[in-house]
Design a protein around this motif. Structure first.
Motif, PDB file in Angstrom:
ATOM      1  N   LYS A 193       0.735  -1.364  -0.017  1.00 11.65           N
ATOM      2  CA  LYS A 193      -0.049  -0.094   0.067  1.00 11.65           C
ATOM      3  C   LYS A 193       0.807   1.193  -0.011  1.00 11.65           C
ATOM      4  CE  LYS A 193      -3.167  -2.503   2.740  1.00 11.65           C
ATOM      5  NZ  LYS A 193      -3.338  -2.781   4.241  1.00 11.65           N
TER       6      LYS A 193
ATOM      7  N   LEU B  77       2.314   1.809  -3.332  1.00 10.12           N
ATOM      8  CA  LEU B  77       1.312   2.114  -4.554  1.00 10.12           C
ATOM      9  C   LEU B  77       1.143   3.601  -4.061  1.00 10.12           C
ATOM     10  CD1 LEU B  77      -0.932  -0.908  -4.259  1.00 10.12           C
ATOM     11  CD2 LEU B  77       0.267  -0.308  -6.148  1.00 10.12           C
ATOM     12  N   ILE B  78       0.885   4.091  -2.955  1.00 11.14           N
ATOM     13  CA  ILE B  78       0.767   5.630  -2.552  1.00 11.14           C
ATOM     14  C   ILE B  78       1.853   6.415  -3.162  1.00 11.14           C
ATOM     15  CG2 ILE B  78       0.688   7.262  -0.677  1.00 11.14           C
ATOM     16  CD1 ILE B  78      -1.116   4.893   0.471  1.00 11.14           C
TER      17      ILE B  78
ATOM     18  N   ILE C 103      -0.349   5.817  -7.032  1.00 15.52           N
ATOM     19  CA  ILE C 103      -1.753   5.272  -7.104  1.00 15.52           C
ATOM     20  C   ILE C 103      -2.849   5.375  -6.400  1.00 15.52           C
ATOM     21  CG2 ILE C 103      -2.632   2.795  -7.547  1.00 15.52           C
ATOM     22  CD1 ILE C 103       0.008   2.323  -9.262  1.00 15.52           C
ATOM     23  N   ASN C 104      -3.999   5.608  -6.648  1.00 13.29           N
ATOM     24  CA  ASN C 104      -4.988   5.648  -5.692  1.00 13.29           C
ATOM     25  C   ASN C 104      -5.437   4.448  -5.133  1.00 13.29           C
ATOM     26  OD1 ASN C 104      -7.135   7.244  -4.353  1.00 13.29           O
ATOM     27  ND2 ASN C 104      -8.084   7.808  -6.420  1.00 13.29           N
ATOM     28  N   ILE C 105      -5.454   4.313  -3.866  1.00 14.16           N
ATOM     29  CA  ILE C 105      -6.204   3.168  -3.195  1.00 14.16           C
ATOM     30  C   ILE C 105      -7.204   3.364  -2.269  1.00 14.16           C
ATOM     31  CG2 ILE C 105      -3.848   1.776  -3.697  1.00 14.16           C
ATOM     32  CD1 ILE C 105      -3.369   2.143  -0.644  1.00 14.16           C
ATOM     33  N   LYS C 106      -8.083   2.223  -1.900  1.00 15.72           N
ATOM     34  CA  LYS C 106      -9.126   2.397  -1.151  1.00 15.72           C
ATOM     35  C   LYS C 106      -8.458   2.128   0.303  1.00 15.72           C
ATOM     36  CE  LYS C 106     -11.954   2.232  -4.782  1.00 15.72           C
ATOM     37  NZ  LYS C 106     -13.009   3.350  -4.907  1.00 15.72           N
TER      38      LYS C 106
ATOM     39  N   ALA D 126      -7.051  -0.961  -5.628  1.00 12.65           N
ATOM     40  CA  ALA D 126      -6.321   0.482  -6.461  1.00 12.65           C
ATOM     41  C   ALA D 126      -7.369   0.626  -7.496  1.00 12.65           C
ATOM     42  CB  ALA D 126      -5.194  -0.011  -6.975  1.00 12.65           C
ATOM     43  N   SER D 127      -7.554   1.908  -7.853  1.00  9.58           N
ATOM     44  CA  SER D 127      -8.341   2.724  -8.908  1.00  9.58           C
ATOM     45  C   SER D 127      -7.400   3.125  -9.877  1.00  9.58           C
ATOM     46  CB  SER D 127      -9.066   3.803  -8.537  1.00  9.58           C
ATOM     47  OG  SER D 127      -9.552   4.646  -9.320  1.00  9.58           O
ATOM     48  N   LEU D 128      -7.461   2.548 -11.160  1.00 12.13           N
ATOM     49  CA  LEU D 128      -6.557   2.691 -12.323  1.00 12.13           C
ATOM     50  C   LEU D 128      -7.229   3.098 -13.372  1.00 12.13           C
ATOM     51  CD1 LEU D 128      -4.465  -0.364 -11.744  1.00 12.13           C
ATOM     52  CD2 LEU D 128      -3.718   2.045 -11.135  1.00 12.13           C
TER      53      LEU D 128
END
Lengths: 340, 340, 340, 340
Positions: D268, D271-272, D276-279, D288-290
């Motif tokens: 996480k 990714l951040i 990258i946008n994660i929940k 993750a939103s992609l």
């Protein structure tokens, strides 16, 4: 510690099976039985049992195989024909009825069902106030260790075909049947003589899993949905796939069964030599008739199952397992000589 | 047109029942069985059968009564004990298994079950690989027209109580049992000797409906939800309410049964007088043993049911209905004299 | 006593139906629905609804029709697509799930389902870890009294055909739909546009019974076994046969529905004239939006069902029955004028 | 070969588990789960989760745990309350309905159910024409990786107690929940806050098996009969016993979960760091939103599951498994940097 003759599933598995599992440890496999091991195992089984259009599903437990196939194959008002002693009728806690189906029982002979049993049922169950007989269930080897001949299976198939009945064979101890000295059936007959059958793994040294083979293409559609609906889809299906791949890639399945039968034959010979009365059974279950006191002594010391009890005799069951050695039989016979 | 002796439900209903229905025509009633007629009928039945804490449900059909109560009373792995010839076992197209339950069959004697039958089952079914026997199902009058004595019912109740078994009585022909000349049971015993029973209407001139009575308070909770869940809740429940109100407000139910039994007794007497061999049956079903040719002649002319056929004899069933008159019996006997 | 607008099944039946029953009183009929009345009624219904290869079964209750057909048509893992408000989803105490099937719900529009609803479901439910959508269930007239147009039904049929879905229509109030002023559907469309439907009798003055029509020949085999297995085979099937024979031999079924709709239209007109806000509904259910106090007054005095309640409004349901007269509407309107 | 982030059950098991199995190879064990390993494992689990009167059953698969407990706990007309996204509602092919029960769905919030959701259901489902809500089903960690707080669980328990509802928790990923950095729940709460729960093994490195714990003594009677009736009793139960004995004798179960969560937290973070946008999800599932193109690239290369797709975004799921190493995350991040 004495070797116990209680059953053929109290020991984990053949060493090769454990190795096959260990070999999975660094793999990431596709799940739910769609992995490479399951696919290869499926093909091996289709080849051995000559079911080129068959589908193979790896399932945990024989009761579940029976429950899955029978509940899939039948409409709500349709019934199974089984022997009174059939595993589904007496030892599965009503699992078949639990899916909605009546079991019509017949007496059979020597643990086996015959066409006349089926024809009598069809004559009686002839109107819509009675269940509709639709599926014939037998076990091979049978509950009392006997086996069907090639001709008997073909005759059952004929009567089923002629009367639009589905023919299903419970092969919990199929290995033992096919490697018995008295056997005259080729494995390939099973892909052709019935609509479906299962190849028992758990009672033949395979750790866990049974292979349900559906030969009849009309009974395959969406079967995986059915497995999931009944809670029986295994997430790590590759475990069962790897087990059956190992069992069938070089004939291990039959080697295990053959060796077990050999030890069982040795046991039968020794029992007879010692004057003990045994029932005819060409597989790995051995049924002996004993006096009450003697039976109890063996039950206590060797974990035998009490099979039948009446005023005249007690019948106990010895089961020879893939881990039973001739030495274990010798130790048992020494005990018998000294105590009975 | 000749009167047919096929069964006791081929005629609509007693005239009073039709009048009771006609009387509803200007009413708007509460629906789903909560109307004033149903409530009054419930109270009348509770009074007659001495079930002050009982609950009464009006149901369409005996198979549905059996299916509803048994599927409510049992957990999935629990089983019914029934005679082999039990209606649920052979004439309901697997309805009980359809709700998930195995039926354990016993042989009984003279159409009746005895405590020893039950105790044998309990001895055999003793572990979790077998279904758990939990409910005893009998019919009174029985499938072959015999009836239970007061003592027999009390003994069955005792063995059930002692072994935590639910006792359920199928009363499809309860009226005939309770008004038989040989009967020694008061209706009030039924409110006390079993957990539940149903009072058959459809075979006793009541047009439509059976009254299921649950005596045991522990088996009543949410039963109406269960009825609806099984599709058996009748929107116009007041129809059945009005029918049973009429049947029980002045004893019509028993009057119909008594008169039917009287005609049946007359039939038995005449058959005997004409040298025809009949089975002992103190109710409205009469079983006669005949030569094949004679049996067929009566089946063709009077709609008799072929009950049993073996090499020695053919047994046919005459059923006397609430519409059968002595003149109909006389006409039948004249035919027999001339033709047999 | 005030006429109540609670529902359309609180009154017994049209007088002709009672007469038809009374005419049975001296007959002995074949049982279980194979009698001459049932056979004639079946043919009449097949003619009216243009289902020459159809089979018709007379069943007690709409929930039972739904339960029987859906549980027959589906395999264990297959699911129904229904509106959220579908009768099977909310008002049948889980009867469909009780037979083992999941209901997938969609929102629809104006009480109706559209092809796009179905296509969305098919897109989502696309693998064996989810149920398999297999049957589309709609009601006509709908739960909120709207009706499908000819084109809408044909479009639903097309999407079903194309996607191997079974199309089933709950016709509890089919009479009201087909005789509505807004209706553009011929009865004969029902024999052709769906696999099965039922013609509601109990909500249309027919005393008891619904006629389940299975158009699709592939879904007819052994259906009578299925009825019996579910406990729904009526011993005195000739009662329902005679009722439907009477209803369809001279068009009585549609006459009753038409007259009921006429009174409902009169009610709607009067409500509007009195400034009461009603929802569009071209059949015999009338939904009005009222202030809380007014709604309660009508519920108490006329037995209206409280349909929906939110902060803004209370919606109550008036149901016009075959016994509702214009005078009853006038009496109601007088009450409204005086009290609301 | 790249490490895949598809799920947490594509790898066989932790090495200690395989060793524990290998240690069984010379034993003959009691079968059907009554062996010494199962008994010890049961006691260990009762201790850890503080359920001194609980009973523990080792079952193959989470769907089977859910199916077994729910079908045991409910009467036919009773229903489950579940989130719309609940595993039983969408990913078990109708297994719960397959046992006869309706699932009432609620929306919840952030993957979790709240008392208000339950109270709304109870208000709506209030009569016998609707199913009776009786069991609350939640998952912890949830389907979207969130976890319940101690207070939330206690509040759910309170509303269940007060309304006679059974509270059941699906713990397929319970280990991940209990070892999350955000967790404030002691394992011992689970023996006290609910009627039953299961401890997921298959998604936490344990090869095969889940441990179903029934805390409520009123829901334990004859449960082994029920397991057998559903086809789920494992003949070689000692396999699962040995696995869970190994997992709980020295805390291995939680060690595996903790280490997996650590790697997930590292993922996480990375990714951040890479924008990258994660929940928010404090466990081992990472959402993750992609953009569509990027999502597809990762799906193709790392086996990610496509979780949700709408016009705005594609959400994919990374699952960190007990075999995922930080190096695997680094390799993934390098790929992302180079390609996205």
């Amino acid at each position: 510690m004495k070797h116990r003759f209680t059953n053929d599933y109290s020991s984990l598995c053949h060493p090769n099976i454990l190795n096959a599992l260990a070999n999975l440890k660094d793999e990431q496999n596709v799940t739910y039985g769609l992995d490479k091991h399951s696919l290869r195992a499926e093909q091996l089984i289709k080849d051995v049992f000559e079911s080129p259009n068959g589908q193979v599903y790896f399932i945990s437990g024989g009761t579940m195989c029976n429950l899955l196939f029978i509940s899939y194959a039948l409409r709500p008002y349709e019934a199974v024909i089984s022997l009174e002693t059939g595993h589904i009728n007496v030892h599965e806690t009503g699992a078949i009825e639990g899916t909605g189906h009546h079991i019509i029982t017949v007496k059979g002979n020597n643990g086996k069902m015959y066409p006349s049993d089926i024809l009598n049922v069809l004559k009686t169950y002839n109107n819509e106030h009675m269940v509709k007989p639709r599926l014939v269930y037998i076990s091979d080897s049978t509950e009392i260790g006997t086996i069907y001949t090639r001709e008997e299976l073909i005759n059952l198939n004929k009567v089923c075909q002629k009367n639009d009945l589905i023919f299903y064979i419970d092969g919990a101890r199929l290995g033992s049947a096919l490697t018995s000295k008295e056997n005259d059936v080729e494995p390939g007959l099973f892909g052709n003589v019935c609509d479906a059958f299962y190849v028992g793994g758990e009672k033949n040294g395979l750790m866990i899993g049974e292979a349900l083979v559906i030969n009849n293409r009309d009974l395959q559609k969406d079967f995986r949905y059915h497995i999931k609906n009944r809670g029986a889809m295994i997430s790590k299906g590759y475990i069962l796939g790897a087990i059956f791949e190992e069992a069938f890639k070089d004939g291990l399945y039959f080697d295990i069964a053959k060796q077990t039968n050999d030890v069982a034959d040795y046991l039968k010979e020794q029992l007879i030599n010692n004057g003990i009365n045994i029932k005819p059974s060409p597989t790995n279950q051995v049924f002996a008739s004993l006096k009450k006191k003697d039976a109890q002594l063996l039950i206590d010391n060797y974990g035998l199952e009490l099979w039948e009890e009446n005023e005249q005799e007690i019948v106990v069951r010895f089961v020879v397992s893939f881990t039973t050695k001739k030495e274990d039989v010798d130790e048992l016979m020494a005990f018998i000589k000294n105590n009975i």
